[in-house]
Design a protein around this motif. Structure first.
Motif, PDB file in Angstrom:
ATOM      1  N   GLY A  43     -13.103  40.923 -34.172  1.00 40.25           N
ATOM      2  CA  GLY A  43     -13.426  39.760 -34.400  1.00 40.25           C
ATOM      3  C   GLY A  43     -13.443  39.213 -35.741  1.00 40.25           C
ATOM      4  O   GLY A  43     -12.977  40.009 -36.666  1.00 40.25           O
ATOM      5  N   PRO A  44     -14.095  38.443 -36.374  1.00 35.39           N
ATOM      6  CA  PRO A  44     -14.141  37.890 -37.851  1.00 35.39           C
ATOM      7  C   PRO A  44     -14.919  38.711 -38.557  1.00 35.39           C
ATOM      8  O   PRO A  44     -15.729  39.452 -38.183  1.00 35.39           O
ATOM      9  N   GLY A  48     -16.373  44.110 -34.543  1.00 34.19           N
ATOM     10  CA  GLY A  48     -15.355  44.682 -33.245  1.00 34.19           C
ATOM     11  C   GLY A  48     -16.484  45.102 -32.323  1.00 34.19           C
ATOM     12  O   GLY A  48     -17.767  45.417 -32.603  1.00 34.19           O
ATOM     13  N   ILE A  49     -15.889  45.085 -31.084  1.00 31.97           N
ATOM     14  CA  ILE A  49     -16.683  45.788 -29.889  1.00 31.97           C
ATOM     15  C   ILE A  49     -15.458  46.920 -29.442  1.00 31.97           C
ATOM     16  O   ILE A  49     -14.724  46.725 -29.291  1.00 31.97           O
ATOM     17  N   GLN A  50     -16.304  47.962 -29.256  1.00 27.68           N
ATOM     18  CA  GLN A  50     -15.491  49.228 -28.808  1.00 27.68           C
ATOM     19  C   GLN A  50     -16.030  49.657 -27.345  1.00 27.68           C
ATOM     20  O   GLN A  50     -17.290  49.693 -27.009  1.00 27.68           O
ATOM     21  N   ASN A  51     -15.049  49.853 -26.547  1.00 24.99           N
ATOM     22  CA  ASN A  51     -15.124  50.522 -25.169  1.00 24.99           C
ATOM     23  C   ASN A  51     -16.144  49.746 -24.337  1.00 24.99           C
ATOM     24  O   ASN A  51     -17.261  50.487 -23.792  1.00 24.99           O
ATOM     25  N   TYR A 106     -13.687  37.597 -24.417  1.00 24.86           N
ATOM     26  CA  TYR A 106     -14.641  37.063 -25.709  1.00 24.86           C
ATOM     27  C   TYR A 106     -13.636  36.226 -26.381  1.00 24.86           C
ATOM     28  O   TYR A 106     -12.716  36.265 -26.861  1.00 24.86           O
ATOM     29  N   GLN A 107     -14.336  34.769 -26.471  1.00 24.65           N
ATOM     30  CA  GLN A 107     -13.512  33.642 -26.945  1.00 24.65           C
ATOM     31  C   GLN A 107     -13.557  34.006 -28.601  1.00 24.65           C
ATOM     32  O   GLN A 107     -14.240  34.263 -29.179  1.00 24.65           O
ATOM     33  N   ASP A 108     -12.108  33.787 -29.016  1.00 26.16           N
ATOM     34  CA  ASP A 108     -11.601  33.833 -30.467  1.00 26.16           C
ATOM     35  C   ASP A 108     -11.807  35.199 -30.975  1.00 26.16           C
ATOM     36  O   ASP A 108     -11.593  35.476 -32.128  1.00 26.16           O
ATOM     37  N   TRP A 109     -11.801  36.252 -29.976  1.00 27.99           N
ATOM     38  CA  TRP A 109     -11.758  37.709 -30.241  1.00 27.99           C
ATOM     39  C   TRP A 109     -10.606  38.147 -29.640  1.00 27.99           C
ATOM     40  O   TRP A 109     -10.142  37.632 -28.746  1.00 27.99           O
ATOM     41  N   ALA A 110      -9.906  39.142 -30.745  1.00 29.97           N
ATOM     42  CA  ALA A 110      -8.457  39.728 -30.052  1.00 29.97           C
ATOM     43  C   ALA A 110      -8.965  40.868 -29.267  1.00 29.97           C
ATOM     44  O   ALA A 110      -9.744  41.917 -29.771  1.00 29.97           O
ATOM     45  N   CYS A 111      -8.042  41.020 -28.382  1.00 27.56           N
ATOM     46  CA  CYS A 111      -8.116  42.123 -27.386  1.00 27.56           C
ATOM     47  C   CYS A 111      -7.100  43.313 -27.955  1.00 27.56           C
ATOM     48  O   CYS A 111      -5.971  42.963 -27.893  1.00 27.56           O
ATOM     49  N   ASN A 112      -7.786  44.476 -28.433  1.00 24.19           N
ATOM     50  CA  ASN A 112      -6.888  45.208 -28.942  1.00 24.19           C
ATOM     51  C   ASN A 112      -6.455  46.491 -27.995  1.00 24.19           C
ATOM     52  O   ASN A 112      -5.292  47.033 -28.111  1.00 24.19           O
ATOM     53  N   ALA A 113      -7.302  46.820 -27.212  1.00 27.22           N
ATOM     54  CA  ALA A 113      -6.753  47.908 -26.028  1.00 27.22           C
ATOM     55  C   ALA A 113      -7.569  47.824 -24.751  1.00 27.22           C
ATOM     56  O   ALA A 113      -8.898  47.016 -24.856  1.00 27.22           O
TER      57      ALA A 113
END
Length: 277
Positions: A43-44, A48-51, A106-113
């Motif tokens: 996110g900004p 971040g959010i992990q797992n 999660y709105q406006d957050w990028a999904c990385n994995a």
């Protein structure tokens, strides 16, 4: 034994279990297992959010139920190897979900994995299911088709048509439970799963088989009101009259079921609804 007893469905099951299930063949329910997902988001401000666990309902909404109900098509030998895993989890390729879930969790957050995992216990359950079905098949065949005891590679057994039908019926009940598989035109399979005396389950099964909703309801009401004479004659006079009237509609292409299988589907549905099969 499957080949010697003249049951093509049983023979196919043995082949699929030993070689794997083709993509155009529906797998039995015991080979459908759950998948759990976790994702990583950024996110900004370098947050971040992990797992983080992703609810199954979210996966099904944006990607479909096939992602949460994995159909294990590998041979039983491969399944046994996966069942020996001691790391605790098995991973599946879930990279396509990264695009499908962008901005959805999660709105406006990028999904990385996104990672998908399966418990080895589920694989061991498949192995155990196959073993128990082989045992149950053997016991039921010995009880209901005594000639099967004498089957060897060098000693084929000649069964009458009713004997071959009994073998296939035992196979259907053992492998699929209360599900009847009707072979339609061009090898397509129509699956019927009806709870005895349950109008909704019969109507739903007939609609899924290709009957219009009103026709499925009408036929179900006839079967509910008309007590079957026996398992050999599950269709009464009103049901037979209904078939005679509606078969031309199926033959004309107005229904999504061919006239060649309408009678078979109707008969199987009547047997299940009446608790005769």
């Amino acid at each position: 034994m499957a080949s010697r007893l003249g049951s093509e469905p049983l023979e196919d099951w043995v082949k699929y279990e030993t070689e794997g299930y083709p993509t155009d063949v529906e797998v039995p329910e015991y080979r459908i297992i759950g998948v759990a997902y976790k994702g990583t988001w950024s996110g900004p401000w370098n947050s971040g959010i992990q797992n983080a666990p992703i609810p199954s309902a979210v996966i099904e909404t944006f990607a479909g139920e096939d992602w949460t109900r994995n159909k294990v098509r590998r041979s039983i030998a491969s399944v046994e190897e996966f069942a020996k895993n001691t790391d605790g989890t098995l991973h599946i390729n879930a990279s396509d979900l990264i695009l499908l879930l962008q901005g959805k969790v999660y709105q406006d957050w990028a999904c990385n994995a996104v990672t998908g995992t399966i418990s080895p216990v589920a694989m061991r359950e498949i192995v155990q299911s196959v073993r128990s079905r082989v045992l149950e098949l053997t016991i039921e065949l010995e009880k209901r088709v005594p000639q099967s005891v004498g089957v060897t590679l060098d000693n084929p057994v000649s069964l009458k048509p009713e004997g071959e039908a009994a073998v296939t019926q035992i196979y259907n009940q053992t492998v699929y439970g209360n599900v009847t598989h009707v072979t339609a035109m061009q090898g397509a399979q129509i699956n019927l799963s009806i709870v005895a005396g349950d109008r909704d389950s019969m109507v739903g099964a007939l609609i899924k088989a290709g009957l219009p909703k009103d026709a499925a309801g009408e036929f179900t009401d006839i079967i509910a009101a008309e007590k079957p004479e026996s398992a050999e004659k599950p269709l009464g006079k009103k049901a037979l009259a209904w078939l005679k009237k509606n078969t031309p509609k199926a033959a004309s292409g107005a229904w999504k079921i061919g006239s060649d299988v309408l009678t078979k589907v109707a008969t199987e549905a009547a047997l299940q609804y009446s608790g005769l099969k």
